[in-house]
Design a protein around this motif. Structure first.
Motif, short mmCIF file in Angstrom:
data_model
loop_
_atom_site.label_atom_id
_atom_site.label_comp_id
_atom_site.label_asym_id
_atom_site.label_seq_id
_atom_site.Cartn_x
_atom_site.Cartn_y
_atom_site.Cartn_z
N ILE A 55 69.99 49.99 37.63
CA ILE A 55 68.67 49.37 37.72
C ILE A 55 68.06 49.23 36.34
O ILE A 55 67.54 48.18 35.97
CB ILE A 55 67.72 50.22 38.60
CG1 ILE A 55 68.28 50.36 40.00
CG2 ILE A 55 66.35 49.60 38.65
CD1 ILE A 55 67.52 51.34 40.85
N ILE A 56 68.16 50.29 35.54
CA ILE A 56 67.49 50.30 34.25
C ILE A 56 68.12 49.29 33.30
O ILE A 56 67.45 48.46 32.70
CB ILE A 56 67.50 51.73 33.67
CG1 ILE A 56 66.75 52.65 34.63
CG2 ILE A 56 66.89 51.75 32.30
CD1 ILE A 56 66.75 54.08 34.25
N MET A 57 69.45 49.35 33.19
CA MET A 57 70.15 48.39 32.35
C MET A 57 69.93 46.97 32.87
O MET A 57 69.72 46.04 32.11
CB MET A 57 71.64 48.75 32.37
CG MET A 57 72.42 48.21 31.21
SD MET A 57 71.63 48.54 29.63
CE MET A 57 73.03 48.52 28.60
N GLY A 58 69.96 46.84 34.18
CA GLY A 58 69.79 45.52 34.79
C GLY A 58 68.43 44.91 34.46
O GLY A 58 68.32 43.75 34.12
N ARG A 59 67.38 45.74 34.53
CA ARG A 59 66.04 45.21 34.23
C ARG A 59 65.90 44.91 32.75
O ARG A 59 65.25 43.95 32.36
CB ARG A 59 64.96 46.21 34.65
CG ARG A 59 64.72 46.34 36.11
CD ARG A 59 65.05 45.13 36.89
NE ARG A 59 64.03 44.09 36.90
CZ ARG A 59 64.17 42.91 37.47
NH1 ARG A 59 65.30 42.59 38.07
NH2 ARG A 59 63.21 42.03 37.44
N ALA A 60 66.50 45.75 31.90
CA ALA A 60 66.45 45.49 30.47
C ALA A 60 67.06 44.13 30.18
O ALA A 60 66.50 43.31 29.45
CB ALA A 60 67.21 46.58 29.72
N GLU A 61 68.19 43.89 30.79
CA GLU A 61 68.94 42.67 30.53
C GLU A 61 68.28 41.46 31.20
O GLU A 61 68.14 40.41 30.58
CB GLU A 61 70.34 42.91 31.11
CG GLU A 61 71.41 41.95 30.77
CD GLU A 61 71.71 41.85 29.30
OE1 GLU A 61 71.66 42.87 28.60
OE2 GLU A 61 72.00 40.73 28.87
N ALA A 62 67.86 41.66 32.46
CA ALA A 62 67.37 40.51 33.22
C ALA A 62 65.91 40.20 32.94
O ALA A 62 65.47 39.07 33.10
CB ALA A 62 67.57 40.75 34.71
N TYR A 63 65.14 41.20 32.54
CA TYR A 63 63.70 40.93 32.42
C TYR A 63 63.11 41.32 31.08
O TYR A 63 62.59 40.47 30.35
CB TYR A 63 62.94 41.63 33.57
CG TYR A 63 61.59 41.03 33.78
CD1 TYR A 63 61.43 39.92 34.61
CD2 TYR A 63 60.47 41.53 33.12
CE1 TYR A 63 60.20 39.34 34.77
CE2 TYR A 63 59.24 40.94 33.29
CZ TYR A 63 59.11 39.85 34.12
OH TYR A 63 57.90 39.27 34.27
N ALA A 64 63.20 42.62 30.74
CA ALA A 64 62.46 43.11 29.57
C ALA A 64 62.89 42.43 28.27
O ALA A 64 62.09 42.23 27.37
CB ALA A 64 62.63 44.62 29.45
N GLY A 65 64.17 42.05 28.18
CA GLY A 65 64.64 41.40 26.96
C GLY A 65 64.15 39.99 26.78
O GLY A 65 64.36 39.38 25.73
N LYS A 66 63.46 39.47 27.81
CA LYS A 66 63.02 38.07 27.74
C LYS A 66 61.53 37.90 27.93
O LYS A 66 61.02 36.79 27.81
CB LYS A 66 63.74 37.26 28.84
CG LYS A 66 65.23 37.18 28.65
CD LYS A 66 65.86 36.54 29.87
CE LYS A 66 67.36 36.73 29.84
NZ LYS A 66 67.92 36.82 31.19
N HIS A 67 60.82 38.97 28.31
CA HIS A 67 59.39 38.83 28.61
C HIS A 67 58.55 39.77 27.74
O HIS A 67 59.07 40.68 27.12
CB HIS A 67 59.13 39.12 30.08
CG HIS A 67 59.71 38.08 30.99
ND1 HIS A 67 61.04 38.09 31.36
CD2 HIS A 67 59.16 37.01 31.59
CE1 HIS A 67 61.26 37.06 32.15
NE2 HIS A 67 60.15 36.39 32.31
N GLY A 68 57.23 39.50 27.77
CA GLY A 68 56.30 40.28 26.96
C GLY A 68 56.15 41.70 27.47
O GLY A 68 56.56 42.02 28.58
N PRO A 69 55.53 42.58 26.65
CA PRO A 69 55.41 43.99 27.02
C PRO A 69 54.63 44.24 28.31
O PRO A 69 55.05 45.06 29.13
CB PRO A 69 54.72 44.63 25.82
CG PRO A 69 54.40 43.56 24.86
CD PRO A 69 55.06 42.30 25.28
N ALA A 70 53.50 43.53 28.50
CA ALA A 70 52.68 43.80 29.69
C ALA A 70 53.46 43.47 30.95
O ALA A 70 53.53 44.28 31.89
CB ALA A 70 51.39 43.00 29.62
N ALA A 71 54.08 42.29 30.97
CA ALA A 71 54.85 41.90 32.15
C ALA A 71 56.03 42.83 32.35
O ALA A 71 56.38 43.15 33.49
CB ALA A 71 55.33 40.45 31.99
N SER A 72 56.63 43.30 31.26
CA SER A 72 57.79 44.18 31.38
C SER A 72 57.40 45.54 31.96
O SER A 72 58.13 46.11 32.76
CB SER A 72 58.46 44.38 30.03
OG SER A 72 58.97 43.16 29.57
#
Lengths: 269, 193
Positions: free
Chosen positions: A138-155
């Motif tokens: 889950i953690i790696m997946g979210r890093a890759e799918a979301y956090a690496g592409k979106h701003g801090p608040a949304a992440s």
């Protein structure tokens, strides 16, 4: 996706459209409420994406353990999402994976020590599964799918939503297992004293069985839209998540790892 | 540790304390790569290779570097980096020198980095205070247990494909039910402890 090979969705977009939250509820994209609702229900990591199976099966012997595991994962998820999001412009493309691993492992170590210091009893019962949060998909997946592409608040919102969804799923599974297998809920006796606990539910087979039934129920009631499509088959949604979560989705041949291996080295799952 | 206790450790690790069916490590790949027997066997082979090697390397690093310098608290970070680097290295080595093996295993190697059995064994070796040799044997035994479980699972899934399974149970849930039954069967081995 072909009928001949029901194990794979050839088009990752297909699955995405069917499960898309915006089909059901109209919330502004990438806002906190949207992310949280998405994490709890539409992309629930356990029931919908089949991610993080190891802790889901291993730490749901009691509700207390489930809460401990869920909250520690949530904390790590929020922090790693925040840092990865902040560093997303700095981390070079090629060094992405190792950097993410180091960031996640650092937060896992911090949580490991905090739990050892403040909640020694729970630390003892969760054992090796606390440091193993590092390899929670889950953690790696979210890093890759979301956090690496979106701003801090949304992440942060995304991490919180996913974490809460994960925690709820763990609690639900643990509640059933503990109730049937031990007659208690979070340590308090609930079942009448004549109830003979069915031990198998707190043992390993019970974990598989309870999760199977839950996912089947989700399949039956949740995916109304998807069920109407005749060829929908959830088989092979994961080799650690489905295409939405797959770090190798770019340059993916659209075949599951097993097929790609059979055809030589065409794709990477 | 005498030979008989070591043998007992190996047998209980493979059967009674099976890594997948009773310790829930490596579930992702156990469910994901068990559609065909051949590929499942390939995954098992690749994991056996990496797991034995990684428990050996992690053991050496832990006992000769982390402990003397009192850096035990870094073990999670160090171990995961070793596993990731090792997988990369093994992939490069096989590609250059053992191409046939690379063709067979290469596709599974990247998946092994996130296989929690690998990191789990490295951490359990520390937790249980095993020395390097016992730790490596434990890693090998764990991997063999995984291999057996995933091959049996793939075999059952191949038999299952033509069956008329209720729709909500198709895919993931029926695999979990199968795993539950296998787990019950493996419980029978608990008597040999």
């Amino acid at each position: 996706m072909s009928k001949k090979n029901p194990g794979m969705q050839i088009d990752p977009e297909l699955g995405r459209k069917r499960f898309e939250l915006s089909r059901y509820i109209h919330l502004k994209k990438d806002t906190a409420p949207e992310r949280v609702v998405n994490g709890i229900y539409f992309e629930n990591p356990v029931f919908m994406l089949a991610l993080g199976m190891c802790p889901t099966l291993a730490t749901t012997t009691s509700v207390t353990n489930a809460v401990g595991m869920g909250l520690s994962t949530t904390a790590i998820l929020i922090m790693s999402n925040l840092f990865i999001s902040l560093l997303r412009g700095i981390i070079p493309e090629r060094m992405r994976m190792p950097s993410y691993i180091v960031i996640i492992a650092s937060f896992v170590t911090i949580v490991d020590f905090l739990m050892a210091g403040f909640t020694p009893a729970m630390y003892e019962s969760l054992g090796v599964y606390i440091p193993l949060i590092v390899v929670n998909c889950i953690i790696m997946g979210r890093a890759e799918a979301y956090a690496g592409k979106h701003g801090p608040a949304a992440s942060i919102a995304d991490g919180a939503g996913m974490g809460i969804g994960f925690t709820i799923a763990l609690i639900v599974v643990a509640a059933v297992r503990e109730l049937l297998g031990n007659g208690t809920f979070a340590g308090f006796r609930v079942m009448p004293s004549v109830y003979e606990p069915i031990n198998i539910f707190v043992l390993a087979p019970g974990a598989f069985l309870v999760l199977a039934v839950f996912v089947a129920i989700m399949n039956r009631f949740h995916i109304g839209a998807a069920r109407r499509d005749d060829d929908w088959d959830p088989t092979g949604r994961f080799v650690c998540g489905d295409c939405r979560m797959c770090p190798r989705v770019h340059g993916c041949s659209g075949k599951p790892a097993s097929d790609a291996a059979a055809d030589g080295r065409e794709g990477r799952g | 540790m005498s030979f008989s206790t070591l043998l007992l450790l190996v047998i209980t690790t493979i059967l009674a304390n099976n890594v997948v069916l009773s310790q829930f490590l490596g579930i992702c790949s156990f469910l994901g790569v068990s559609q065909k027997t051949e590929t499942a066997a390939g995954m098992g082979g690749a994991l056996t290779f990496v797991l034995t090697l990684s428990s050996f390397v992690c053991g050496i690093l832990y006992h000769f570097i982390l402990v003397p310098f009192h850096l035990e608290y870094l073990k999670t970070i160090v171990f995961i980096l070793i596993v990731a680097a090792l997988v990369q290295f093994v992939e490069m080595f096989l590609k250059k020198y053992m191409h046939s093996l690379y063709e067979a295993l290469g596709i599974y190697l990247p998946l092994i980095t996130t296989n929690c059995a690998v990191l789990g064994v490295a951490l359990l070796n520390v937790q249980k205070d095993y020395n390097i040799f016992v730790g490596t044997v434990y890693g090998l035994a764990t991997a063999i247990g995984y291999w057996i479980a995933i091959v049996i699972m793939a075999f059952l899934r191949e038999k299952m494909t033509d069956n008329d399974i209720p729709r909500p149970f198709r895919g993931f849930p029926i695999v979990m039910v199968t795993a539950a039954l296998m787990s019950i069967a493996f419980f029978g081995f608990a008597g040999i402890k």
